[in-house]
Design an enzyme around this catalytic site. Sequence first.
Site, short mmCIF file in Angstrom:
data_model
loop_
_atom_site.label_atom_id
_atom_site.label_comp_id
_atom_site.label_asym_id
_atom_site.label_seq_id
_atom_site.Cartn_x
_atom_site.Cartn_y
_atom_site.Cartn_z
N CYS A 172 0.79 -1.22 0.00
CA CYS A 172 0.00 0.00 0.00
C CYS A 172 0.83 1.29 0.00
O CYS A 172 0.32 2.35 -0.36
CB CYS A 172 -0.95 0.00 1.20
SG CYS A 172 -2.28 -1.22 1.06
N PHE A 223 -10.55 -4.61 -0.92
CA PHE A 223 -9.59 -4.32 -1.99
C PHE A 223 -10.22 -4.32 -3.38
O PHE A 223 -11.16 -5.06 -3.65
CB PHE A 223 -8.43 -5.31 -1.94
CG PHE A 223 -7.47 -5.05 -0.82
CD1 PHE A 223 -6.43 -4.14 -0.98
CD2 PHE A 223 -7.62 -5.67 0.40
CE1 PHE A 223 -5.56 -3.87 0.06
CE2 PHE A 223 -6.75 -5.41 1.45
CZ PHE A 223 -5.71 -4.52 1.28
N HIS A 311 -3.32 7.66 2.27
CA HIS A 311 -3.76 6.38 1.70
C HIS A 311 -4.82 5.77 2.61
O HIS A 311 -4.57 5.52 3.79
CB HIS A 311 -2.59 5.41 1.57
CG HIS A 311 -3.03 4.01 1.27
ND1 HIS A 311 -3.46 3.63 0.02
CD2 HIS A 311 -3.16 2.91 2.06
CE1 HIS A 311 -3.81 2.35 0.06
NE2 HIS A 311 -3.64 1.91 1.29
N ASN A 344 -9.73 -0.03 -1.40
CA ASN A 344 -8.27 0.07 -1.23
C ASN A 344 -7.64 -0.59 -2.45
O ASN A 344 -7.70 -1.81 -2.61
CB ASN A 344 -7.85 -0.64 0.06
CG ASN A 344 -6.35 -0.56 0.31
OD1 ASN A 344 -5.57 -0.29 -0.60
ND2 ASN A 344 -5.93 -0.83 1.53
#
Length: 389
Positions: A172, A223, A311, A344
Amino acid sequence: MSQINNTSVTKQHPSPTRRAPTPGKATILAIGKAFPRQLVPQDRLVEGYFRDTRCDDLAVKEKLERLCKTTTVKTRYTVMSKEILEKYPELATEGSPTIKQRLEIANPAVVEMAKEASLVCLKEWGRPAEDITHIVYVSSSEIRLPGGDLYLASELSLRNDVGRVMLYFLGCYGGVTGLRVAKDIAENNPGSRVLLTTSETTILGFRPPSKDRPYDLVGAALFGDGAAAVIIGSNPILGKEFPFMELNYAIQQFLPGTHNVIDGRLSEEGINFKLGRDLPQKIEDNIEEFCKKLIAKTGLKEYNDLFWAVHPGGPAILNRLESTLSLKNWKLECSRRALMDFGNVSSNTIFYVMEYMREELKKENGEEWGLALAFGPGITFEGILLRSL
């Protein structure tokens, strides 16, 4: 191979910068993104996932339904499709050795998404592709030699002497690492223009749900897939290039003794992740000192005087950061919006946040200084002091 969806990318009309770039400092000159064609609404994910994997464990299904609600994600894109599962039914079978099949799908998919994001970015930049002098390629979703950097350079018809850097399996924080590396290249090679691309797919980690692998359920709920691209350069050409953000100062830091908190291992079945429950707490305990290092040179003391491009690893991390730094509730709005719209998407997500942030900073009284932050395996912190132009 899935078709690529880049219809969500709108052409940006260049506008004069409000602040002059610092001579010699790297700036972001253009940005683009792309996604595979499969859009998955979060409220339909569980039924489809359990149908495709032929799982009938009601307890696991109920747990995933709860997780899907807590992630705050509304939509995601995915390379995985009905056609892929029909061609590779073994991907939905527990315990099947499928790494070869997964790479047959993932390797071309990530390059195709990176190509489409790069083309969008190049169009916004307005200069020919042969003016790109360096490429930084970031992915945790492909494995091969030569790497995707070479395939992408060829697909874009870049010069054969383009300088190439691959950053693999950073997870990430890879997007912010890519910015740091591109910044160093741009500032130390006068006249250079660096194409930074990130591209990720969850194909390597796709498998049937199991109560023995709780993190797989978190991944299924959180995700997504996609790609992003930015062009970095210092001393932009007036009237031809339109920088919107300056990369002023960058640092990386790892937390000793935390290398097992985020653990990823490649096996015959794909990649297996384990995520420690103490990850949000570890970030909370260390983030303020890290931020102080980044903003020291600005003279600012109040965190709410900055803009924040963080993030969005998950809502818990954003909530902890907001609470620890006493941020006003709208300060992380761009991060929350990116999480809601795309999930994500690992290394890509910071650029989706920054694209939303670009629009916010155009408003009157937009902040001059801000931070880009990402966290990942290590535990590693990546941070960049940004300046809005």
